[in-house]
Design an enzyme around this catalytic site. Structure first.
Site, PDB file in Angstrom:
ATOM      1  N   SER A  54     -11.372 -52.058   1.042  1.00  0.00           N
ATOM      2  CA  SER A  54     -12.410 -51.291   0.518  1.00  0.00           C
ATOM      3  C   SER A  54     -13.389 -51.966  -0.559  1.00  0.00           C
ATOM      4  O   SER A  54     -12.780 -53.081  -0.986  1.00  0.00           O
ATOM      5  CB  SER A  54     -11.981 -49.911  -0.072  1.00  0.00           C
ATOM      6  OG  SER A  54     -11.273 -50.124  -1.253  1.00  0.00           O
ATOM      7  N   LYS A  55     -14.218 -51.363  -0.980  1.00  0.00           N
ATOM      8  CA  LYS A  55     -15.099 -51.997  -1.931  1.00  0.00           C
ATOM      9  C   LYS A  55     -14.410 -52.355  -3.254  1.00  0.00           C
ATOM     10  O   LYS A  55     -14.848 -53.477  -3.861  1.00  0.00           O
ATOM     11  CB  LYS A  55     -16.434 -50.979  -2.364  1.00  0.00           C
ATOM     12  CG  LYS A  55     -17.354 -50.780  -1.210  1.00  0.00           C
ATOM     13  CD  LYS A  55     -18.372 -50.042  -1.684  1.00  0.00           C
ATOM     14  CE  LYS A  55     -19.558 -49.580  -0.389  1.00  0.00           C
ATOM     15  NZ  LYS A  55     -20.469 -48.777  -1.179  1.00  0.00           N
TER      16      LYS A  55
END
Length: 468
Positions: free
Chosen positions: A237-238
Site C-alpha cells: 500500500s501507499k
C-alpha cells in the site's frame, strides 16, 4: 485457438504496481502465444471513475511499453450489450426482479452472522411477481445444486459448491449493471480466452462461470495471481512507498527495470535475474507463477535499476535524465553536454534522481563545501597544490580530459607528491564533496571558468581556516 487476453482496470486511481504486474503477465502470455492483448476500462462506477485516472492508466501502460492490440474499450459505452444479456437471462427464467428492502437484506446478514454463517440472499423473490414499475434490482438465479470447478492456471483445481453461492445482483435499482455481469458480457463479446488477474477475484470466478453458462457459453481459462506484500508482510500500500507506476518514473526508475522486477515477483526461470523483453516473452509461462504471495523488495528494484542505467546508452540516459535535471532549476543547455554527463555518471547512480543530484555541480556553483570532505582535504597543506593547479589550468590551451590529467600529474611531480594528494583537494574544491567521476573528466565537464572560480573559493576557505 487464438489466445486473447485482457487487462481491465477500474479508473478510480493510478495504475498501481499490482495492476501493472497483472497487465504484464497478460501481455506476455498473449505475446508468447502469438495472441491479442486487449485493454478494457471498467468505468461503470460513475461516482469514482475519472478521466484523470483513465489518463494515468494509459500513461502508465505507455511508459512501461505494454502496447495493446485492441481498445481501450469503455464499459460506459456498452450498456446496450449488458441490458441485452440481462434481458436474455430474464426471458430464460435465469434472472428475476427483487424488491427486498435494505432493512430485510441487513436483517438477513445480521442473522447469518449470529449463526456464524456466510451471509447470502435467501431467494425470497425468486417466485414472487415484482412490478417493473416499483424500485427493484435484478438478481441472477444461481444453480441450487452441483459445483463449479475452476481449472486455475496458477492455483490448480479449485471447487466451489453452488449451495454456497447466492443469487447475486446483476442490475442495481438505478439500472446500472454490476461488475460480475459486465465482465462476463465483455469477456464473451471480446472473445477473451485467458483471464489473468489478481487472486482477490477468485471468489467472483464461480459466479461469472455460472452466468456465462446461463448465457450458453463455456468460460475462458483463468489464472489468479497472488497479491504483492510489503516488506512487513502486509498487503502493498501507499505506506510502503511508491505503489503507482508513474511514481517510480518520478523517482528515477527506468521502465525496463520495473518490468524486469515485476516479472520476477512470483515467477522465475532458473536462477536468471536479468531478462530482456524478448527473453520474458519466450520464457514466461503463467503455469510457473507461484501460488504464494510475493514480497516487494525496494533494494532489489534499485539493484536492477542501477544495472539498466549502466547498460543503457548515454544518449538514452541523457534523454531520461533531462527532466530530473530541470526539476533542480537547471537548464542543461547552460553547461556541459548532458550525454557526456550521463556517460560520466552511469556507474555512480542507482536512480536518475540520484544522478541528477550528483550532477548538479556540473551546471551550477555550490554555496558551501561538504563539511567532512573539507575538513579532510581543504587543509593548509593543500593550499600550495591548489595554487599550482590554478596556475596550470589558467595557462592550459587544450581543455581536454587528456591534457587536464597531464596537468594534475605535472603539478604532483613538481611538488613531489602522490597524485592523490593534489587531485583529491582539487576534486573537493571543484565539486564541493569528495566523490565525483575521474578528476580529468570532472574538470573537463565543469569548464575552465567554473573550475578557477571554485578553486579561488577553496583557497579562501583555507585562508580563513589558517586565520582561525
Amino acid at each position: 485457438m487464438t489466445v486473447r487476453t485482457r487487462f481491465a482496470p477500474s479508473p478510480t486511481g493510478y495504475l498501481h504496481v499490482g495492476g501493472a504486474r497483472t497487465a504484464l503477465f497478460s501481455w506476455l502470455y498473449a505475446r508468447r502465444h502469438g495472441g491479442t492483448f486487449v485493454l478494457r476500462i471498467e468505468d461503470t462506477d460513475l461516482e469514482r471513475s475519472t478521466a484523470e485516472s483513465v489518463n494515468a492508466i494509459l500513461e502508465g501502460m505507455t511508459w512501461l511499453g505494454l502496447e495493446y492490440d485492441e481498445g481501450p474499450f469503455y464499459q460506459t459505452e456498452r450498456f446496450d450489450h449488458y441490458n441485452a444479456a440481462i434481458q436474455k437471462l430474464m426471458d430464460d427464467g435465469l434472472a428475476y426482479r427483487c424488491n427486498c428492502s435494505r432493512e430485510r437484506i441487513d436483517n438477513l446478514r445480521e442473522e447469518a452472522m449470529k449463526r456464524k454463517e456466510k451471509p447470502r440472499y435467501d431467494g425470497h423473490c425468486r417466485h414472487k411477481a415484482c412490478s417493473p414499475d416499483e424500485p427493484h434490482v435484478i438478481r441472477f438465479r444461481n444453480p441450487d445444486h452441483g459445483a463449479v470447478v475452476v481449472d486455475d492456471m496458477v492455483r490448480g483445481r479449485v471447487l466451489f459448491n453452488n449451495e454456497e453461492l447466492d443469487d447475486l445482483i446483476i442490475r442495481r435499482t438505478d439500472g446500472s449493471p454490476t461488475y460480475n455481469l459486465t465482465v462476463v458480457v465483455d469477456d464473451l463479446d471480446m472473445g477473451i480466452t485467458h483471464v489473468i488477474r489478481g487472486d482477490d477475484h477468485l471468489n467472483n470466478t464461480p459466479r461469472q462461470i455460472n452466468i456465462l453458462r446461463a448465457l450458453g457459453h463455456e468460460p475462458p481459462r483463468y489464472g489468479h495471481v497472488p497479491m504483492i506484500l510489503g516488506d512487513d508482510g502486509a498487503r502493498l500500500s501507499k505506506r510502503h512507498g511508491a505503489v503507482s507506476v508513474m511514481q517510480y518514473r518520478e523517482q528515477g526508475f527506468l521502465p525496463e527495470a520495473l518490468l524486469n522486477y515485476l516479472v520476477r515477483l512470483g515467477w522465475s526461470s532458473g536462477d536468471q535475474e536479468i531478462f530482456s523483453l524478448d527473453e520474458m516473452i519466450s520464457l514466461f509461462d503463467i503455469g510457473d507463477v507461484n501460488k504464494a504471495a510475493s514480497t516487494f523488495n525496494t533494494e532489489k528494484l534499485l539493484w536492477l535499476n542501477q544495472h539498466y542505467i549502466k547498460a543503457a546508452s548515454p544518449l538514452r540516459i541523457a534523454h531520461l535524465l533531462s527532466p530530473h535535471i530541470g526539476r533542480l532549476g537547471i537548464d542543461p543547455i547552460n553547461g556541459p553536454n548532458l550525454v557526456e554527463v550521463a556517460e560520466a555518471q552511469q556507474e555512480r547512480a542507482k536512480t536518475l534522481v540520484e544522478m541528477a543530484d550528483i550532477s548538479a555541480f556540473f551546471y551550477q556553483d555550490f554555496e558551501q563545501f561538504d563539511e567532512q570532505a573539507a575538513k579532510k582535504n581543504l587543509r593548509p597543506a593543500a593550499r600550495e597544490g591548489l595554487e599550482k593547479m590554478r596556475e596550470a589550468l589558467e595557462a592550459l590551451d587544450d581543455w581536454s580530459p587528456e591534457a587536464l590529467h597531464q596537468a594534475v600529474v605535472d603539478v604532483s611531480d613538481k611538488l613531489g607528491l602522490k597524485m592523490g594528494k593534489v587531485a583529491q583537494p582539487l576534486r573537493v574544491a571543484v565539486v564541493g564533496r569528495a566523490a565525483s567521476p575521474g578528476i580529468d573528466v570532472t574538470l573537463y565537464l565543469v569548464g575552465r571558468d567554473a573550475c578557477l572560480r571554485r578553486i579561488n573559493m577553496a583557497l579562501e576557505f583555507i585562508r580563513q581556516r589558517e586565520q582561525g
